[in-house]
Design a protein around this motif. Structure first.
Motif, PDB file in Angstrom:
ATOM      1  N   UNK A   1       0.814  -1.220   0.000  1.00 44.33           N
ATOM      2  CA  UNK A   1       0.000   0.000   0.000  1.00 44.33           C
ATOM      3  C   UNK A   1       0.847   1.269   0.000  1.00 44.33           C
ATOM      4  N   UNK A   2       1.826   1.336   0.905  1.00 42.27           N
ATOM      5  CA  UNK A   2       2.657   2.525   0.986  1.00 42.27           C
ATOM      6  C   UNK A   2       3.510   2.719  -0.250  1.00 42.27           C
ATOM      7  N   UNK A   3       4.063   1.624  -0.751  1.00 37.92           N
ATOM      8  CA  UNK A   3       4.898   1.693  -1.954  1.00 37.92           C
ATOM      9  C   UNK A   3       4.083   2.189  -3.147  1.00 37.92           C
ATOM     10  N   UNK A   4       2.870   1.674  -3.285  1.00 40.68           N
ATOM     11  CA  UNK A   4       2.035   2.065  -4.411  1.00 40.68           C
ATOM     12  C   UNK A   4       1.596   3.522  -4.290  1.00 40.68           C
ATOM     13  N   UNK A   5       1.309   3.967  -3.069  1.00 40.79           N
ATOM     14  CA  UNK A   5       0.916   5.356  -2.862  1.00 40.79           C
ATOM     15  C   UNK A   5       2.032   6.298  -3.308  1.00 40.79           C
ATOM     16  N   UNK A   6       3.241   6.062  -2.811  1.00 49.25           N
ATOM     17  CA  UNK A   6       4.358   6.926  -3.183  1.00 49.25           C
ATOM     18  C   UNK A   6       4.748   6.733  -4.645  1.00 49.25           C
ATOM     19  N   UNK A   7       4.599   5.496  -5.148  1.00 51.50           N
ATOM     20  CA  UNK A   7       4.905   5.242  -6.551  1.00 51.50           C
ATOM     21  C   UNK A   7       3.993   6.005  -7.492  1.00 51.50           C
ATOM     22  N   UNK A   8       2.721   6.030  -7.174  1.00 49.12           N
ATOM     23  CA  UNK A   8       1.758   6.756  -8.023  1.00 49.12           C
ATOM     24  C   UNK A   8       1.977   8.267  -7.937  1.00 49.12           C
ATOM     25  N   UNK A   9       2.312   8.764  -6.747  1.00 50.42           N
ATOM     26  CA  UNK A   9       2.626  10.187  -6.606  1.00 50.42           C
ATOM     27  C   UNK A   9       3.883  10.545  -7.397  1.00 50.42           C
ATOM     28  N   UNK A  10       4.847   9.644  -7.371  1.00 51.01           N
ATOM     29  CA  UNK A  10       6.083   9.864  -8.122  1.00 51.01           C
ATOM     30  C   UNK A  10       5.804   9.947  -9.618  1.00 51.01           C
ATOM     31  N   UNK A  11       4.940   9.068 -10.121  1.00 48.88           N
ATOM     32  CA  UNK A  11       4.616   9.084 -11.549  1.00 48.88           C
ATOM     33  C   UNK A  11       3.969  10.405 -11.955  1.00 48.88           C
ATOM     34  N   UNK A  12       3.149  10.980 -11.074  1.00 53.28           N
ATOM     35  CA  UNK A  12       2.545  12.290 -11.360  1.00 53.28           C
ATOM     36  C   UNK A  12       3.621  13.377 -11.420  1.00 53.28           C
ATOM     37  N   UNK A  13       4.597  13.292 -10.527  1.00 51.65           N
ATOM     38  CA  UNK A  13       5.658  14.303 -10.486  1.00 51.65           C
ATOM     39  C   UNK A  13       6.569  14.225 -11.712  1.00 51.65           C
TER      40      UNK A  13
ATOM     41  N   UNK B   1       8.442  16.082 -17.209  1.00 55.05           N
ATOM     42  CA  UNK B   1       8.717  15.689 -18.584  1.00 55.05           C
ATOM     43  C   UNK B   1       9.707  14.554 -18.723  1.00 55.05           C
ATOM     44  N   UNK B   2       9.897  13.757 -17.660  1.00 55.72           N
ATOM     45  CA  UNK B   2      10.810  12.607 -17.727  1.00 55.72           C
ATOM     46  C   UNK B   2      10.038  11.382 -18.203  1.00 55.72           C
ATOM     47  N   UNK B   3      10.607  10.658 -19.136  1.00 55.99           N
ATOM     48  CA  UNK B   3       9.972   9.454 -19.676  1.00 55.99           C
ATOM     49  C   UNK B   3      10.196   8.293 -18.701  1.00 55.99           C
ATOM     50  N   UNK B   4       9.162   7.915 -17.989  1.00 52.19           N
ATOM     51  CA  UNK B   4       9.254   6.855 -16.982  1.00 52.19           C
ATOM     52  C   UNK B   4       8.177   5.807 -17.250  1.00 52.19           C
ATOM     53  N   UNK B   5       8.570   4.535 -17.198  1.00 52.82           N
ATOM     54  CA  UNK B   5       7.623   3.430 -17.305  1.00 52.82           C
ATOM     55  C   UNK B   5       7.650   2.668 -15.985  1.00 52.82           C
ATOM     56  N   UNK B   6       6.471   2.453 -15.404  1.00 52.77           N
ATOM     57  CA  UNK B   6       6.361   1.758 -14.115  1.00 52.77           C
ATOM     58  C   UNK B   6       5.987   0.296 -14.324  1.00 52.77           C
TER      59      UNK B   6
END
Length: 242
Positions: free
Chosen positions: A19-31, A36-41
């Motif tokens: 849960x915590x990892x996914x929360x911060x992971x999803x926030x990171x993807x928004x940032x 403008x960084x090309x990131x694939x999760x």
């Protein structure tokens, strides 16, 4: 960290399904999108104990992230694009399964309190990475009996057939000796050979630990020539060398 890792070709972002990892992971993807960084999760969610494969979003990520890092890293080093590396990582993630067992829970690093209590003479099959339950408590079994219970669950989950090739990883959880881990690995190898399943890649040791939990995680992954080639590629890092 993602900004530092970006060399102009994008970044693969691996998140374990907690849960915590996914929360911060999803926030990171928004940032990173704003930057403008090309990131694939890619999300690892291979724990068979707490949800069926068809409900994979509820599965926890365990030790499978580590061989995935190695394979994805080798694909990147071979010059694959970010999209190609992500596809290879996802293929591996879709074909792996893990289950954990514990006979004694971890203690909190700050307070020293026991995180998960397991009664003496019993074992928890389906223990999570941080002491969460999942599979249920049962009387302590021998190493060979425990290996059979766990391997049967993994093979059923991945629907592995005779003639297939597997990676097998035994990951010590912090308080299980290497000798004990190797005894479990030997049992796995024998069980798979009897079923006509070949072990083509393996690792045994303390790879992803949980303080001093007494137990181990058993991991398998369906392998093909492409994945095996990346797994066997030379690697020299502070954490892993091949």
């Amino acid at each position: 960290a993602i900004k530092m890792a970006d060399k102009g070709h994008g970044v693969l972002f691996v998140v374990l399904n907690h849960a915590g990892d996914m929360l911060t992971g999803n926030l990171t993807m928004k940032q990173v999108k704003k930057l403008g960084i090309n990131v694939v999760k890619v999300v690892t969610q291979e724990d068979v104990a707490n949800a069926p494969r068809e409900n994979a979003d509820d599965r926890r990520g365990l030790v499978g992230c580590v061989p995935l890092y190695k394979i994805a890293g080798a694909a990147a080093a071979a010059g694959k694009s970010l999209e190609e590396v992500a596809a290879i990582a996802q293929k591996f993630a879709d074909n792996m399964a893990t289950i954990a067992v514990a006979t004694k829970g971890a203690t909190h690093p700050a307070t020293g309190m026991e995180i998960a209590h397991i009664a003496e003479g019993t074992m928890e099959v389906g223990m999570g990475q941080h002491g969460e339950g999942g599979g249920g408590t049962q009387p302590m079994k021998s190493a060979d009996e425990t290996a059979a219970i766990m391997m049967d669950a993994l093979l059923k989950d991945l629907d592995v057939k005779a003639g297939e090739k597997l990676m097998v990883v035994i990951n010590g959880s912090g308080a299980t000796t290497l000798m004990e881990q190797l005894i479990v690995f030997r049992a796995c190898h024998k069980l798979l050979a009897e079923k006509g399943i070949e072990v083509v890649a393996s690792a045994v040791g303390e790879i992803l630990t949980v303080q001093e939990t007494a137990g181990f995680q058993m991991f398998i992954a369906r392998m093909d020539d492409e994945l095996l080639g990346y797994w066997n590629s030379p690697c020299r890092t502070p954490y892993y060398r091949n």
